[in-house]
Design a protein around this motif. Structure first.
Motif, short mmCIF file in Angstrom:
data_model
loop_
_atom_site.label_atom_id
_atom_site.label_comp_id
_atom_site.label_asym_id
_atom_site.label_seq_id
_atom_site.Cartn_x
_atom_site.Cartn_y
_atom_site.Cartn_z
N LYS A 11 0.85 -1.19 0.00
CA LYS A 11 0.00 0.00 0.00
C LYS A 11 0.89 1.24 0.00
N PRO A 28 0.27 -3.64 4.44
CA PRO A 28 -0.67 -3.07 5.41
C PRO A 28 -0.31 -3.39 6.86
N TRP A 31 2.35 -0.97 7.95
CA TRP A 31 1.78 0.35 8.23
C TRP A 31 1.11 0.35 9.61
#
Length: 83
Positions: A11, A28, A31
């Motif tokens: 992402k 993800p 993150w």
């Protein structure tokens, strides 16, 4: 899309490094881990990116690699605190 037809799970997000904006691609889960670490330190992701740039002027592998190492070190520190 990758050659095998598998869609990348990375992402992209825009981050601010000092006064400069750039894009970083991470999974993800990374993150999410980075957000948790930043919150626990009372910092923003932008603060962390700027600090990484300032701490290592010759970032081998670039910002994305430095962030991955930072995340691993942060998670290891949490594990060691529990032990």
């Amino acid at each position: 899309m990758l050659r095998s037809g598998i869609v990348s799970a990375l992402k992209s997000r825009n981050v601010k490094v000092g006064d400069h904006r750039t894009s970083v691609r991470l999974e993800p889960e990374l993150w999410a881990a980075l957000e948790e670490i930043a919150e626990s330190e009372g910092r923003t992701i932008h603060d962390i990116c700027t600090a990484l740039r300032n701490e290592s002027a010759a970032m081998v592998g670039g910002l994305t690699s430095a962030l991955r190492v930072y995340i691993v070190r942060g998670l290891r520190a949490r594990i060691n605190q529990r032990a």
